[in-house]
Design an enzyme around this catalytic site. Sequence first.
Site, PDB file in Angstrom:
ATOM      1  N   HIS A  18       0.810  -1.203   0.065  1.00 26.00           N
ATOM      2  CA  HIS A  18      -0.050  -0.024   0.064  1.00 26.00           C
ATOM      3  C   HIS A  18       0.730   1.305   0.134  1.00 26.00           C
ATOM      4  O   HIS A  18       1.552   1.473   0.913  1.00 26.00           O
ATOM      5  CB  HIS A  18      -0.900   0.042   1.369  1.00 26.00           C
ATOM      6  N   HIS A  60      -0.703  11.100  -2.088  1.00 28.77           N
ATOM      7  CA  HIS A  60      -1.945  10.437  -1.482  1.00 28.77           C
ATOM      8  C   HIS A  60      -2.969  11.671  -1.183  1.00 28.77           C
ATOM      9  O   HIS A  60      -4.220  11.602  -1.696  1.00 28.77           O
ATOM     10  CB  HIS A  60      -1.984   9.561   0.007  1.00 28.77           C
TER      11      HIS A  60
HETATM   12  O1  G3P Z   1      -5.766   0.560  -2.316  1.00 25.70           O
HETATM   13  C1  G3P Z   1      -6.686   0.851  -1.033  1.00 25.70           C
HETATM   14  C2  G3P Z   1      -6.270   2.327  -0.548  1.00 25.70           C
HETATM   15  O2  G3P Z   1      -5.123   2.797  -1.330  1.00 25.70           O
HETATM   16  C3  G3P Z   1      -7.573   3.107  -0.604  1.00 25.70           C
HETATM   17  O3  G3P Z   1      -7.239   3.873   0.545  1.00 25.70           O
HETATM   18  O4  G3P Z   1      -6.896   6.184   1.304  1.00 25.70           O
HETATM   19  O5  G3P Z   1      -5.188   4.748   1.148  1.00 25.70           O
HETATM   20  O6  G3P Z   1      -5.815   5.568  -0.880  1.00 25.70           O
HETATM   21  P1  G3P Z   1      -6.193   5.259   0.566  1.00 25.70           P
HETATM   22 CA    CA Z   2      -4.643   4.695  -2.477  1.00 23.04          CA
END
Ligand code: G3P
Ligand code: CA
Length: 254
Positions: A18, A60
């Site tokens: 992630h 992000h």
């Molecule tokens: O890949 C799932 C996740 O990235 C979604 O949430 O806020 O971390 O982009 P976020």
């Molecule tokens: Ca994400």
Amino acid sequence: PVPPAAAAQFSTPLNVAHRGASAYAPENTVAAFELAHEQGADMFELDVQETRDHRLVLMHDTTLARTTDAESVFPDRAPWRVGDLTLAEIRRLDAGSWFDAEYEGEPVPTLGEALRAMGESRLGLLLEIKAPRLYPGIEARVAAELRRHPSWLAPGRLAVQSFDWNSMRTFHRAMPQVAIGLLGTPAVAELPELARFADQINPPYRDVTPEYVGRVHRHGMEVFTWTVDDPAVMRRMTSYRVDGIITNRPDLMR
Ligand code: G3P
Ligand code: CA
């Protein structure tokens, strides 16, 4: 815990890093993607947004304040929106020091740089288009960048996801050969319609039940769940037969 005899009948979910191996390196940087590779991830996830001059960068948050030194480099540019600065300006920022001095000087990568840096690896990519409503036309620009890096278009290597399902319909029209992921937890009644263009349903792990995974599978789609850093939850999601586990700790998932 799943007893070994039972575990053997489950397929192993893909290990998706992630924002890279973001428990150990600054999120959405090439350093975090390289570490994910070293730690044995199958894929890495990243977030794409657009600069004022329509260049694709990895970030992000929709502002630069949390994960760069934008506040000190550009004190008069509050609230430091990604879309308010040019690529040349964003390239002056340090996206590593906030995380650890070891990463001082790590730049905000462009999407093209990340695709080039990781292209030779065996990793797959889960590419999130973040906040597409802020960036009209971003789907076509992401598609154009991917066409410039065709090794990522190999079957099974790439999926594009968003919380904005309309954006994913648009992206699917631009690049029908690329798998589409929908972030969130659509109602079971919505699945037949969504399956017309989507390949993955990607909910937070708290929403995931074995029944829900079964329903998604019956509509021919996969489930990638997030963000799972607890080994007990990794085991539980595996026993529910999800297809991918998105984690900040790919070493632990491995
Ligand atoms: O890949 C799932 C996740 O990235 C979604 O949430 O806020 O971390 O982009 P976020
Ligand atoms: Ca994400």
